[in-house]
Design an enzyme around this catalytic site. Sequence first.
Site, PDB file in Angstrom:
ATOM      1  CG  HIS A  16      -1.647  -0.945   1.331  1.00  0.00           C
ATOM      2  ND1 HIS A  16      -2.913  -0.929   0.943  1.00  0.00           N
ATOM      3  CD2 HIS A  16      -1.793  -2.213   2.064  1.00  0.00           C
ATOM      4  CE1 HIS A  16      -3.717  -1.760   0.509  1.00  0.00           C
ATOM      5  NE2 HIS A  16      -2.917  -2.818   1.522  1.00  0.00           N
ATOM      6  CG  LEU A  17       3.269   2.843  -2.958  1.00  0.00           C
ATOM      7  CD1 LEU A  17       3.744   2.366  -4.545  1.00  0.00           C
ATOM      8  CD2 LEU A  17       4.513   2.112  -1.612  1.00  0.00           C
ATOM      9  NE  ARG A  18      -2.377   3.237   2.983  1.00  0.00           N
ATOM     10  CZ  ARG A  18      -2.971   2.561   3.503  1.00  0.00           C
ATOM     11  NH1 ARG A  18      -4.043   1.434   2.401  1.00  0.00           N
ATOM     12  NH2 ARG A  18      -2.789   1.643   4.921  1.00  0.00           N
ATOM     13  CG  ASN A  41      -6.676  -0.505  -0.225  1.00  0.00           C
ATOM     14  OD1 ASN A  41      -5.548  -0.568  -0.289  1.00  0.00           O
ATOM     15  ND2 ASN A  41      -6.451  -0.526   0.983  1.00  0.00           N
ATOM     16  CG  HIS A 136      -8.656  -8.753   2.541  1.00  0.00           C
ATOM     17  ND1 HIS A 136      -7.834  -7.851   3.173  1.00  0.00           N
ATOM     18  CD2 HIS A 136      -9.214  -9.217   3.469  1.00  0.00           C
ATOM     19  CE1 HIS A 136      -8.299  -7.935   4.805  1.00  0.00           C
ATOM     20  NE2 HIS A 136      -9.453  -8.914   4.778  1.00  0.00           N
ATOM     21  CG  LEU A 219      -8.174  -5.528   9.813  1.00  0.00           C
ATOM     22  CD1 LEU A 219      -9.270  -5.000   9.541  1.00  0.00           C
ATOM     23  CD2 LEU A 219      -8.801  -6.980  10.483  1.00  0.00           C
ATOM     24  CB  ALA A 263      -6.122  -2.678  10.241  1.00  0.00           C
TER      25      ALA A 263
HETATM   26 ZN   LIG Z   1      -2.990  -5.123   2.679  1.00  0.00          ZN
END
Ligand SMILES: [Zn+2]
Length: 346
Positions: A16-18, A41, A136, A219, A263
């Site tokens: 995840h790099l946002r 996401n 996921h 999570l 999370a």
């Molecule tokens: Zn993830």
Amino acid sequence: MTDRITIRRPDDWHLHLRDGAMLAAVAPHSAGFGRAIIMPNLVPPVVTGAQAAAYRNRILAALPDSAALQPQMTLYLTDATEPADVVAAFRNGIIRAVKLYPAGATTNSASGVTDFDRVQPVLEAMAEAGVTLCVHGEVTDPAVDIFDREAVFIDRVLDPLRRRTPGLRVVMEHVTTSDGVAYARSGGDDLAATITTHHLVINRNAILAGGIRPHYYCLPVAKRESHRLALREAATSGEARFFLGTDSAPHADSAKLQPCGCAGCFTAPNTMSILAQVFEDEGALDRLEAFASLNGAAFYRLPPNDDRITLVRRDRPAAYPARIDAGGETVTVFDPGFPLFWHQED
Ligand SMILES: [Zn+2]
């Protein structure tokens, strides 16, 4: 005792790099990986090829010129995803995989799949075109105990999904249980599993050691010790179906240190030092390269990276920041709870 190992440059198959200021702050900490599967996401999620291409450009702009990292983009599967769009984005080289989040499973997953019948045509088109589905694997049914959600997902969702979609290539993301490890082993060459750095290190006690420890809350949530040991056995086995996906997932401390905190563990800055220690402790340093650098590329039908990194064990612990600055917020770096003597040299 081995105090120096040289391995092919590692890849991170779940990252995840946002976006925005957070992207600018965290991307350089993953620059030493060769390739990384970038999670979609964002808010709003990355659902089209055009959005994935634009996000890739923002990531490249956030990386230093010296970065090795080549972002491998993903699309966020929704009930409305069009099969032709996915296949076109894959064939054009814009995306490497598609990510399935059950709606509500984790950070920013509200747009996830609510009805698996609706996405079946997409899955069939992906199987035909050879597009990998990253899953996921947790049910979101609040009646299912949070520590059982991975095992229940396998029975209720994943196994039926794979049976009705022959040939679909599936990565079970961040497996956290012996059930996940066993299911991954039950599949053929079209099934693999990523394992995070932090799930090799902490069990669920870490979250509640003397009080609530928000920086160990992620999570899927860490499970009991027997599951952690199963993950360590799988990761250090050298088996081709298991490879590294850090799931490094930065959040501002102000969002984690809340009555209802986010999370995620931010492991990008120290992952390779932690992994070297874990593999040394398991007597498996000679299999670190398979886990971190070879198996994932092979699953994605890519060559291993050409260049190499060297990890050196020194007497003095490697220095990592306890937290980094991200646009005026702080992000706490995962603390494995033991000193890190393995230093990465490029
Ligand atoms: Zn993830």
